[in-house]
Design an enzyme around this catalytic site. Structure first.
Site, PDB file in Angstrom:
ATOM      1  CE  LYS A  62      18.286  29.067 -15.303  1.00  0.00           C
ATOM      2  NZ  LYS A  62      17.173  28.692 -16.177  1.00  0.00           N
TER       3      LYS A  62
HETATM    4  O1  G3P Z   1      15.658  29.622 -19.071  1.00  0.00           O
HETATM    5  C1  G3P Z   1      15.238  30.912 -19.025  1.00  0.00           C
HETATM    6  C2  G3P Z   1      14.912  31.588 -20.334  1.00  0.00           C
HETATM    7  O2  G3P Z   1      15.442  30.935 -21.419  1.00  0.00           O
HETATM    8  C3  G3P Z   1      13.533  32.123 -20.457  1.00  0.00           C
HETATM    9  O3  G3P Z   1      13.123  32.433 -21.756  1.00  0.00           O
HETATM   10  O4  G3P Z   1      11.430  33.102 -23.432  1.00  0.00           O
HETATM   11  O5  G3P Z   1      10.778  32.927 -21.008  1.00  0.00           O
HETATM   12  O6  G3P Z   1      12.213  34.789 -21.781  1.00  0.00           O
HETATM   13  P1  G3P Z   1      11.824  33.356 -22.011  1.00  0.00           P
END
Ligand code: G3P
Length: 217
Positions: free
Chosen positions: A83
């Site tokens: 990633k």
């Molecule tokens: O994997 C990254 C992503 O899904 C992050 O989610 O909720 O932290 O914006 P969030």
């Protein structure tokens, strides 16, 4: 639509995996912190548990260092997707690592133009962040729609991995639009099974069943 689980929590991944709900896993530095585990150890365990791609994120900012970190992460298991952040250096690293045959997930995508660049740099997955756009009053789902149109216009094979999914409606909208993959926390995936009318219907059935005085077992 494929389901990836956005967590580094082994028990949560295992529970969903046993049900056949896990097509892959995504992690990031914040999720590694939350797990309290060593990145190499926990990533290895996840990659052994799950058949599909397991995203592990680099933390270097410069292309050569990203490539070195990416190679180390990719060496953990054949199903690792490296990633990389959507920066110019991240795109350079994407081009090299994808050229070497590694799966690359380009993350922190907030515009369709960024997604176009990632596809041209050979990314296997592009991760547009829906919830974080919604957080600042922009339309995360419009971004998924735009990327779908652009990738289909030109036949890019990069898979749209909708990320930062916070609600069950995000999942539904992604499926309607035709995102290839969505990644969500385990709680959101489990919530997909809930409906108040299911609960109400079950309560009525059980009440009536009690009145019959019968038993199945
Ligand atoms: O994997 C990254 C992503 O899904 C992050 O989610 O909720 O932290 O914006 P969030």
């Amino acid at each position: 639509m494929k389901f990836f689980v956005d967590t580094a929590d082994i028990a949560a991944i295992a529970e969903l995996n046993d049900l056949g709900m896990v097509d892959g896993v995504t992690t990031n530095p914040s999720l590694i912190l939350k797990s309290g585990r060593d990145i190499l150890e926990v990533t290895r365990e996840i990659a052994e548990l799950v058949d599909g791609p397991v995203s592990a994120e680099v933390v270097a900012l410069e292309a050569d260092a990203m490539i070195a970190e990416g190679r180390k992460l990719a060496a953990i298991a054949p199903n690792i997707a490296v990633k990389l952040p959507l920066t110019w250096d991240g795109l350079k690293a994407c081009k090299v690592l994808s050229g070497d045959g590694f799966m690359v997930n380009v993350t922190l995508c907030f515009s369709a133009n960024q997604a176009l660049l990632a596809a041209k740099a050979g990314a296997s997955f592009i991760s547009p962040f829906i919830g974080r756009l919604d957080d600042i009053n922009l339309d995360g789902m419009e971004l998924i729609e735009d990327i779908r149109i652009i990738y289909d216009n030109y036949g890019f094979e990069t898979e749209i991995l909708a990320a930062s999914i916070r609600t069950v409606n995000h999942v539904l909208d992604c499926a309607r639009i035709g995102a290839d993959v969505m990644t969500a926390p385990p709680e959101v995936i489990k919530k997909l099974a809930s409906h108040p009318l299911t609960d109400a219907g079950l309560a009525t059935f059980l009440k009536d069943w009690e009145k019959t005085g019968q038993k199945i077992l």
